[in-house]
Design an enzyme around this catalytic site. Sequence first.
Site, PDB file in Angstrom:
ATOM      1  N   CYS A 113       0.819  -1.160  -0.223  1.00  0.00           N
ATOM      2  CA  CYS A 113       0.154   0.025  -0.187  1.00  0.00           C
ATOM      3  C   CYS A 113       1.074   1.538  -0.124  1.00  0.00           C
ATOM      4  CB  CYS A 113      -0.837  -0.126   1.645  1.00  0.00           C
ATOM      5  SG  CYS A 113      -1.552  -0.596   1.377  1.00  0.00           S
ATOM      6  N   HIS A 252      -3.283   6.756   2.333  1.00  0.00           N
ATOM      7  CA  HIS A 252      -3.792   5.605   2.520  1.00  0.00           C
ATOM      8  C   HIS A 252      -5.409   5.556   2.475  1.00  0.00           C
ATOM      9  CE1 HIS A 252      -4.566   2.064   1.148  1.00  0.00           C
ATOM     10  NE2 HIS A 252      -3.535   1.321   1.662  1.00  0.00           N
ATOM     11  N   ASN A 282     -10.019  -0.265  -0.491  1.00  0.00           N
ATOM     12  CA  ASN A 282      -8.716   0.500  -0.443  1.00  0.00           C
ATOM     13  C   ASN A 282      -7.881  -0.996  -1.496  1.00  0.00           C
ATOM     14  OD1 ASN A 282      -5.728  -0.577   0.153  1.00  0.00           O
ATOM     15  ND2 ASN A 282      -6.048  -1.945   2.166  1.00  0.00           N
TER      16      ASN A 282
END
Length: 325
Positions: A113, A252, A282
């Site tokens: 990520c 993020h 996500n």
Amino acid sequence: MKKVGIAGVGEYLPKNVLTNADLEKMVDTSDEWITTRTGIKERRIAAKNEACSDLAINAAKDALKDAGLKPQDVELIIVATVTPDSAFPSVSCLVQHAIGASEAACFDVSAACAGFIYALVTAQQFIAGGTYKNALVIGSEVLSSVTDWKDRNTCVLFGDGAGAAVLKPVTSGGIISTYLHGNGSLGHLLTIPAGGSRMPAGQNTIDKRLHYIQMAGNELFKVAVNVMAEAAVKVLADVGLSVKDVDCFIPHQANLRIISAVAKKIGLEEHKIYLNITRYGNMSSASTATAFCEAAREGKIKKGDIVLLDAFGAGLVWGACVIKW
Ligand code: ACO
């Protein structure tokens, strides 16, 4: 060293939308649980014939158009991904061929990520040092391909997408501070156990569902808040800035509660946060990449603004970056 800035941004989201209501029919969950625990309402899922490079190619074309850069003039392509089409060739090579960037050097970055920030910082170094005059940086993921759609602990969280940015030298502003860090001792908190050289694919690994994301959600949550907060404060302090100077915070997008907890911990006002988690979930490296693109396109970032990118991911790794727009 040359100053390096953002010349253009782009993104691509698959058309197929998977809502919380759809997930209610797949696993024992509810829209209420997903919304209150994560902030996610829906996510995009790549079509059967769409792999990581297909998403990356579309985002790349969008960013090149935005930057007014011809593919044949691109000198470096870096793709951040943990869901490449295959182990090799790299996604960056597939992108290079598809868009006709025949003069570019190509490689992929694996930082989960935090991948988009790792790739941005890597590209910045090459341009700052004078090796290349520009770079195309992409965060692209098809997390649906490594998600266990029978595991309610994880399958509600992830989605597919791609975001991109073109980097070039600038005379003022640009990327003014960067910070990357890792802690491999916490790698076990987020893994895909099988499919690599440690545990090659076999009937046994498939039967045990070891090719999917396994996550210790609670532990990760706490680490994420601490490291993202630490990275934000450090990367700002390195150039004499404080959280009060930030105009747009692009974190993020793993969990809305993680983002809110980070903002609270560092004293950042909520209205400065750019969010797309509600719409996309996500998307690992594509989360910060698409959020950055959308914040710029929606006019959330204005000339002279201080933009803070901040992410953590599997590894564990984390990183932050300050851009003067
Ligand atoms: N629907 C309904 N109930 C659920 C679901 C679901 N989808 N998932 C878990 N639950 C249940 C659990 O079974 C548990 O039930 P129990 O109390 O009876 O055991 C209860 O809900 C609470 O579970 P927790 O794990 O404590 O829930 P929490 O509030 O911590 O939220 C979550 C879980 C959303 C996973 C959170 O911990 C989180 O976001 N962690 C960080 C995840 C993350 O950042 N991952 C990074 C991935 S990045 C990358 O590199 C790919």
